[in-house]
Design a protein around this motif. Sequence first.
Motif, short mmCIF file in Angstrom:
data_model
loop_
_atom_site.label_atom_id
_atom_site.label_comp_id
_atom_site.label_asym_id
_atom_site.label_seq_id
_atom_site.Cartn_x
_atom_site.Cartn_y
_atom_site.Cartn_z
N SER A 13 46.42 96.58 20.66
CA SER A 13 47.72 97.01 20.15
C SER A 13 48.74 97.28 21.25
O SER A 13 49.89 97.59 20.98
CB SER A 13 47.55 98.30 19.32
OG SER A 13 47.04 99.34 20.14
N GLY A 14 48.32 97.15 22.50
CA GLY A 14 49.22 97.44 23.62
C GLY A 14 50.17 96.29 23.91
O GLY A 14 50.21 95.29 23.20
N SER A 15 50.92 96.45 24.97
CA SER A 15 51.87 95.42 25.37
C SER A 15 51.11 94.19 25.86
O SER A 15 50.15 94.29 26.61
CB SER A 15 52.79 95.96 26.47
OG SER A 15 53.71 94.97 26.87
N ILE A 16 51.56 93.01 25.42
CA ILE A 16 50.91 91.76 25.79
C ILE A 16 51.96 90.85 26.44
O ILE A 16 53.01 90.60 25.84
CB ILE A 16 50.30 91.06 24.57
CG1 ILE A 16 49.29 91.97 23.87
CG2 ILE A 16 49.63 89.75 24.97
CD1 ILE A 16 48.71 91.38 22.60
N PRO A 17 51.72 90.34 27.64
CA PRO A 17 52.68 89.43 28.28
C PRO A 17 52.92 88.19 27.41
O PRO A 17 52.01 87.70 26.75
CB PRO A 17 51.99 89.05 29.60
CG PRO A 17 50.99 90.13 29.85
CD PRO A 17 50.54 90.59 28.49
N ILE A 18 54.15 87.70 27.43
CA ILE A 18 54.49 86.55 26.60
C ILE A 18 53.63 85.34 26.94
O ILE A 18 53.27 84.54 26.07
CB ILE A 18 56.00 86.22 26.75
CG1 ILE A 18 56.43 85.18 25.71
CG2 ILE A 18 56.31 85.76 28.16
CD1 ILE A 18 56.48 85.70 24.31
N GLN A 19 53.23 85.24 28.22
CA GLN A 19 52.38 84.11 28.63
C GLN A 19 51.02 84.18 27.93
O GLN A 19 50.44 83.16 27.56
CB GLN A 19 52.18 84.11 30.15
CG GLN A 19 53.45 83.90 30.94
CD GLN A 19 54.17 85.21 31.26
OE1 GLN A 19 53.90 86.24 30.63
NE2 GLN A 19 55.07 85.16 32.23
N ASP B 293 42.99 86.77 29.07
CA ASP B 293 43.72 87.67 29.99
C ASP B 293 43.44 89.13 29.66
O ASP B 293 44.35 89.97 29.63
CB ASP B 293 45.23 87.39 29.93
CG ASP B 293 45.59 86.00 30.41
OD1 ASP B 293 44.75 85.36 31.08
OD2 ASP B 293 46.72 85.55 30.10
N ASN B 294 42.18 89.41 29.35
CA ASN B 294 41.71 90.77 29.02
C ASN B 294 42.23 91.30 27.68
O ASN B 294 42.05 92.48 27.37
CB ASN B 294 42.08 91.77 30.13
CG ASN B 294 41.36 91.47 31.42
OD1 ASN B 294 40.16 91.17 31.41
ND2 ASN B 294 42.08 91.51 32.54
N ILE B 295 42.85 90.45 26.89
CA ILE B 295 43.28 90.82 25.55
C ILE B 295 42.21 90.37 24.57
O ILE B 295 41.85 89.17 24.54
CB ILE B 295 44.64 90.19 25.18
CG1 ILE B 295 45.72 90.66 26.16
CG2 ILE B 295 45.02 90.53 23.75
CD1 ILE B 295 45.97 92.16 26.17
N LYS B 296 41.70 91.28 23.78
CA LYS B 296 40.63 90.97 22.85
C LYS B 296 41.18 90.34 21.57
O LYS B 296 42.13 90.86 20.97
CB LYS B 296 39.84 92.24 22.51
CG LYS B 296 38.52 92.00 21.77
CD LYS B 296 37.76 93.32 21.60
CE LYS B 296 36.43 93.09 20.87
NZ LYS B 296 35.69 94.35 20.67
#
Length: 287
Positions: A35-41, A17-20
């Motif tokens: 380090s940014g906000s990451i959805p719980i899903q 989901d575009n999170i590395k």
Amino acid sequence: MKRFQCDIENNCYFTIDNIKIYLDRMNKRVKILDSGSIPIQTVDKIKDFASENHAGKVIGNTILPHVKLFTQAGFCVEGKIDGFFKGTDAYCVSYFMDSKRKISDNPELKDKIIAQCLMSNNRHTAGGSNNLPYSIRTATQSDIGEIVALFSTVFSTYPTPVYDEEYIRQTMDGKILYKVAESEGKIIGMASADMDMDNRNAEMTDCATYPDHRGKGVLSNIIYELEEELKNRNFITLYSLSRAVNTGINMVLCKHQYKYRGRLINNCNICGAYEDMNIWIKRLDAF
């Protein structure tokens, strides 16, 4: 999910989901690199990915406003690295996939070592390096064979592939600053700074000295030389993850006025087993 860029040990970077994230097979862990906000899903998807790849731990560094998101997802805060993100503090969050991995071995001994360090008034004093029975310099490509030999002698296993000459060669080209101590034409000790140019922090790591040269201030003087160069390069924060069972390295960091900021439980595979690593930090802008 997208995979890209695998390294020498077949550790790989992925995006979910575009999170590395980084799959660290050597240490059976997954590291969240954003380090940014990451959805719980997305956090749940990362946990599933860790489970599928037999990782025992998920780790990451995040800023204070996002800590609650991780704790709600079952993560714990194991420590803090002051000034990690261009002067903003990072909180070290961890989720244990394996319940056995969250159990620290002999924590009383490790707490005693920290107490001894904090009670010590011993401080490193600059100067006098010309009178040392060894010289300290930046490592070059011609030193790689000796560096690998040193690590192979000191560590039976290590969290990064320091036994691989190609790894040393690749990282020596700008990412990691290696310094060595040399006596009678032979490398007797070394340490390095793994530099994060974007966030202006550096990890002080790869500390090794041959047993018959210990007790001569080798590591302490190498760290001093690394610090001086990193100051000149305008780094903000230095930090080190030191073996919690090793009194010597913890004492050296305390001697250089690093501050203790927590302990990462069973964080990496070093010297043949998973070990706890103490977090020590030093803000260069405070000196």
